[in-house]
Design an enzyme around this catalytic site. Sequence first.
Site, PDB file in Angstrom:
ATOM      1  N   HIS A  96       2.973 -10.368  -7.460  1.00  0.00           N
ATOM      2  CA  HIS A  96       2.597  -9.534  -6.452  1.00  0.00           C
ATOM      3  C   HIS A  96       3.265  -8.119  -6.623  1.00  0.00           C
ATOM      4  CE1 HIS A  96       2.085 -13.439  -4.370  1.00  0.00           C
ATOM      5  NE2 HIS A  96       0.937 -13.013  -4.155  1.00  0.00           N
ATOM      6  N   SER A 132       2.313 -18.675  -6.242  1.00  0.00           N
ATOM      7  CA  SER A 132       2.936 -19.059  -5.044  1.00  0.00           C
ATOM      8  C   SER A 132       2.843 -20.833  -5.122  1.00  0.00           C
ATOM      9  CB  SER A 132       2.300 -18.775  -3.742  1.00  0.00           C
ATOM     10  OG  SER A 132       2.329 -17.370  -3.804  1.00  0.00           O
TER      11      SER A 132
END
Length: 283
Positions: free
Chosen positions: A33, A183
Amino acid sequence: MKIISDIQELRDHLRGQNRASFVPTMGNLHEGHLSLMRLARQHGDPVVASIFVNRLQFGPNEDFDSYPRTMQADIDKLEKEGVYILFAPTERDLYPQPQEYRVDPPQQLGDILEGEFRPGFFKGVCTVVLKLLSCVQPQVAVFGKKDYQQLMIIRQMAKQFALPVDIVPGETIRAEDGLALSSRNSYLSSAERTEAPELQKVLKEARARVLDLSERNDHALNEIEKVAISTLTRRGWNPDYIAIRQQSDLARPSNESLQTGEGLVILTAAKLGKTRLIDNLEI
Ligand code: PAF
């Protein structure tokens, strides 16, 4: 960094900013990210990030409730990256009424691969992305190539709705052993984490086989897919798909298109224990 949850307040803060770049996320931020935030900075200013775990894109038996929510750690990371605004709406902020209008991507893109195994997933993704774009109104929005099909579907959505935004792809960031950052990697046990880089290894082997073919045809590609699936299965994985597709539209390449040198990509989703991982490699 300003942290804003209200749509009107967000608009007030962004008024007059016509070069904003935007990175939508569901939080639990990792280096992948953060690389998108840096890419966003190269394409516009200020950088706006969002964190919103979007219920609409989770199936009834998926991990919406257990999806990792790490807001304070995420805020610290975004502050270090110099993000100007974090838009972190609650469900009530983003969906004050039930979201009855939805964006339904075309079947040939939305119901294949991820869409086949996660029905309604891309409808939920497109709906929230359109809404987030409408809230932020950025000039540029950045999406990672790790979610290859998502990137393609959002690009097509932006094109077909003539949205005034450039969709910019960010490269997949990998751990040293090759595992694509995600994630959901945090769900892996330590034994599974040791096994997980095999997913990329299998893709690399498949890519090498494609590159070695003296003549590309659909039969040869099917055989390569089968070998890759059985390698993973033998190692204890439960693959949903390993598919060699055209980069341009994710369709199965035909013998004719293979002769024209059409760019290919190999995409996979596979479960290791209870964790479902996705990855892809362009050929
Ligand atoms: O890729 C994601 O994290 C999500 O699908 C997105 C684009 C933020 C929409 O919820």
